[in-house]
Design a protein around this motif. Structure first.
Motif, PDB file in Angstrom:
ATOM      1  N   GLN A   1     -13.352  63.532  14.784  1.00 22.36           N
ATOM      2  CA  GLN A   1     -14.429  64.416  14.350  1.00 22.36           C
ATOM      3  C   GLN A   1     -15.798  63.814  14.625  1.00 22.36           C
ATOM      4  OE1 GLN A   1     -13.634  66.710  10.898  1.00 22.36           O
ATOM      5  NE2 GLN A   1     -15.743  66.753  10.209  1.00 22.36           N
ATOM      6  N   GLN A   2     -15.858  62.477  14.661  1.00 20.64           N
ATOM      7  CA  GLN A   2     -17.131  61.785  14.842  1.00 20.64           C
ATOM      8  C   GLN A   2     -17.359  61.353  16.283  1.00 20.64           C
ATOM      9  OE1 GLN A   2     -19.263  62.166  12.392  1.00 20.64           O
ATOM     10  NE2 GLN A   2     -19.258  60.238  11.278  1.00 20.64           N
ATOM     11  N   ALA A   3     -16.639  61.955  17.217  1.00 26.51           N
ATOM     12  CA  ALA A   3     -16.759  61.545  18.617  1.00 26.51           C
ATOM     13  C   ALA A   3     -18.205  61.633  19.113  1.00 26.51           C
ATOM     14  CB  ALA A   3     -15.845  62.402  19.497  1.00 26.51           C
ATOM     15  N   GLY A   4     -18.916  62.664  18.663  1.00 21.81           N
ATOM     16  CA  GLY A   4     -20.306  62.813  19.081  1.00 21.81           C
ATOM     17  C   GLY A   4     -21.188  61.686  18.578  1.00 21.81           C
ATOM     18  N   GLN A   5     -20.986  61.278  17.325  1.00 18.64           N
ATOM     19  CA  GLN A   5     -21.770  60.185  16.758  1.00 18.64           C
ATOM     20  C   GLN A   5     -21.428  58.865  17.433  1.00 18.64           C
ATOM     21  OE1 GLN A   5     -24.278  60.208  14.934  1.00 18.64           O
ATOM     22  NE2 GLN A   5     -24.464  58.306  13.758  1.00 18.64           N
ATOM     23  N   ILE A   6     -20.162  58.676  17.782  1.00 18.64           N
ATOM     24  CA  ILE A   6     -19.773  57.456  18.491  1.00 18.64           C
ATOM     25  C   ILE A   6     -20.454  57.420  19.859  1.00 18.64           C
ATOM     26  CG2 ILE A   6     -17.827  56.239  19.554  1.00 18.64           C
ATOM     27  CD1 ILE A   6     -16.101  57.246  17.213  1.00 18.64           C
TER      28      ILE A   6
END
Length: 400
Positions: free
Chosen positions: A62-67
């Motif tokens: 779910q946090q791929a964008g933040q990573i």
């Protein structure tokens, strides 16, 4: 305060974002572990809540964008591409991974400085014992600056496998000439590793100008990120040469046959498998610095350090121990007529947050200066002139 508001327009908001900026604490330890802004804490708490609901793998998806934002923001900070950035647990972790990728052979030479970081020196000495590496230290000029003429002579004479330099030593405020060193390494085709743990977040770093093959950094210092975070920059030259850490993890390679693997084409080949919620905090810390502007940060820091050095220099019994023509947001001092335990206790009771270092932290540098301890002060852009003045008054009273 009006000067500061003009100099760094965001200072009021920055201090609101920094709960550690309190009336009873004078925080002067950003070279050790700085104060995280509230958005950094919020980013990590949000991810931790996701892990609580979705599990670690679900939260990561779910946090791929933040990573991905971590790589984008770090690339922006260094003037490079996201593919040249790898996450690490610390600057030392990144340093060890980089060192393990260099195909050292018995008799190879490493050139370094006399004031390099202790953990880096221990790696060099270990390689010297295990592989027969020759470790040679570059001379300093009488004022403490690095002797670039001696460096070039050593490069010509020894054709070193690696030139490894700490941009700002942990035990001194000197800033070494990273760009000039890079020019020499490029000219003579030597691998160049720059430890930027103390410079990233307080000074502009442009890898296109510095030209390191490896640059290592930590999140907890002047970047104001969480502990156990860092990153590694690799040059296109290092990537194209196929340099890979000795112990590559599953994020860094694909197992293609029982006795074969293919490395990732980007710097991700240097990453560990486990990337925790802390990368969310580091991404936010770097975004925060980029939003303020590293040029603005550096200019405000220069003002603060000028006030600090000017305020401490006249104090009887106090000796500023930093050398060199270019100095940073680290100030170190010694007081020959005071014991370290007593002075430490007095300063901490007065609310100053600082670091004390003894000779084991930088053996050669301390021996050369003829001292066995220093106190290190390292303000940052969230500090004010009023705080600097208060620190100077307290130290003056403690040395009376």
């Amino acid at each position: 305060m009006q000067t500061e508001l003009t100099f760094l327009p965001q200072i009021a908001r920055i201090r609101q974002d920094t709960p550690g900026c309190s009336d009873d604490t004078l925080f002067m330890n950003s070279a050790g572990a700085s104060l995280m802004p509230e958005p950094v804490l919020s980013a990590m708490l949000h991810h931790l809540q996701l892990e609580n609901r979705l599990g670690g793998y679900g939260a990561e998806r779910q946090q791929a964008g933040q990573i991905a934002r971590f790589y984008d923001e770090t690339a922006l900070l260094l003037n490079t591409k996201p593919d040249n950035i790898a996450y690490a647990y610390s600057a030392t972790d990144a340093f060890i991974r980089a060192m393990s990728s260099i195909p050292f052979r018995e008799g190879d030479t490493i050139l370094t400085t006399t004031n390099d970081y202790i953990s880096n020196q221990l790696v060099f000495l270990s390689l010297q014992k295990r592989l027969g590496i020759q470790l040679i230290r570059i001379n300093d000029l009488p004022n403490g600056d690095l002797d670039l003429t001696h460096l070039e002579e050593l490069i010509r004479r020894h054709s070193p496998r690696l030139v490894a330099v700490t941009h700002i030593p942990t035990n001194s405020g000197i800033v070494l000439p990273a760009e000039a060193i890079g020019q020499l390494c490029h000219q003579y085709d030597a691998w160049y590793l720059l430890d930027a743990a103390q410079s990233v977040g307080q000074l502009p770093l442009d890898v296109a100008r510095i030209r390191p093959d490896f640059l290592v950094a930590t999140g907890r210092k002047f970047l104001r990120g969480p502990r156990n975070t860092g990153f590694l920059y690799l040059s296109d030259k290092a990537l194209q040469a196929g340099l890979t850490p000795l112990f590559v993890d599953r994020r860094g390679a694909i197992w293609t046959a029982p006795d074969q693997f293919d490395i990732q084409p980007t710097a991700r080949r240097f990453e560990p498998q486990e990337i925790s919620l802390l990368i969310m905090g580091l991404a936010e810390a770097i975004r925060y610095a980029n939003q303020i502007g590293i040029q603005q940060i550096a200019a405000h820091n220069q003002l603060l350090m000028q006030e600090l050095r000017n305020g401490l220099a006249p104090i009887p019994g106090l000796t500023l121990t930093d050398r060199g023509s270019v100095q940073s947001n680290i100030l170190t001092f010694h007081a020959a007529n005071k014991s370290l335990p007593v002075l430490e206790n007095n300063l901490r009771q007065a609310g100053i947050v600082f670091t004390a270092q003894q000779s084991q932290a930088a053996l050669i540098d301390f021996q050369r200066k003829g001292i066995d301890w220093i106190i290190r002060l390292s303000p940052h852009y969230f500090n004010t002139s009023d705080e600097i003045a208060a620190v100077c008054r307290i130290i003056s009273r403690c040395l009376e």
